[in-house]
Design a protein around this motif. Structure first.
Motif, PDB file in Angstrom:
ATOM      1  N   GLU A   5      31.851 -18.167  -5.347  1.00 41.45           N
ATOM      2  CA  GLU A   5      30.607 -18.683  -5.922  1.00 41.45           C
ATOM      3  C   GLU A   5      30.742 -20.115  -6.446  1.00 41.45           C
ATOM      4  O   GLU A   5      29.745 -20.741  -6.790  1.00 41.45           O
ATOM      5  N   LEU A   9      27.768 -23.172  -7.152  1.00 37.84           N
ATOM      6  CA  LEU A   9      27.501 -23.545  -8.536  1.00 37.84           C
ATOM      7  C   LEU A   9      27.794 -25.021  -8.754  1.00 37.84           C
ATOM      8  O   LEU A   9      27.023 -25.726  -9.411  1.00 37.84           O
ATOM      9  N   LEU A  53      25.474 -21.436 -16.330  1.00 38.72           N
ATOM     10  CA  LEU A  53      24.761 -20.520 -15.434  1.00 38.72           C
ATOM     11  C   LEU A  53      23.297 -20.393 -15.830  1.00 38.72           C
ATOM     12  O   LEU A  53      22.407 -20.370 -14.971  1.00 38.72           O
ATOM     13  N   VAL A  56      21.438 -23.653 -14.792  1.00 38.27           N
ATOM     14  CA  VAL A  56      21.181 -23.697 -13.353  1.00 38.27           C
ATOM     15  C   VAL A  56      20.029 -22.764 -12.995  1.00 38.27           C
ATOM     16  O   VAL A  56      19.126 -23.130 -12.243  1.00 38.27           O
TER      17      VAL A  56
END
Length: 72
Positions: A5, A9, A53, A56
Motif C-alpha cells: 500500500e 499512499l 491516512l 488522504v
C-alpha cells in the motif's frame, strides 16, 4: 499499512500536499508494516500514520469548489 500500500499512499500524500515520510516499522523487514513519520527539530520521529491516512481520505472525498460547465 502493509508494504503493497506504500506506493499508492506516497503518491496521494504528494498529490494533496500531506507531509510525512514513509518508513518500514522494522527497518530489517521492508515487506512488513510501514508507518508515516514526521521528524521533529530534535531529531525525534513522531508517528503520524493515522493522521496521514485520515487526511488522504478527506482529500479524496472533497469535490472541486470551482469549475467550468461546457455544454455539449
Amino acid at each position: 499499512m502493509e508494504a503493497h500500500e506504500v506506493a499508492a499512499l506516497h503518491e496521494a500524500m504528494r498529490r494533496y500536499g500531506i507531509p510525512g515520510t514513509l518508513v518500514p516499522q522494522d527497518p530489517g523487514n521492508p515487506e512488513g508494516p510501514w508507518r508515516v513519520v514526521e521528524h521533529g527539530d530534535n531529531g525525534h520521529r513522531q508517528d503520524v500514520t493515522d493522521e496521514a491516512l485520515a487526511a488522504v481520505a478527506a482529500a479524496r472525498r472533497r469535490r472541486p469548489k470551482r469549475g467550468f460547465v461546457i455544454p455539449a
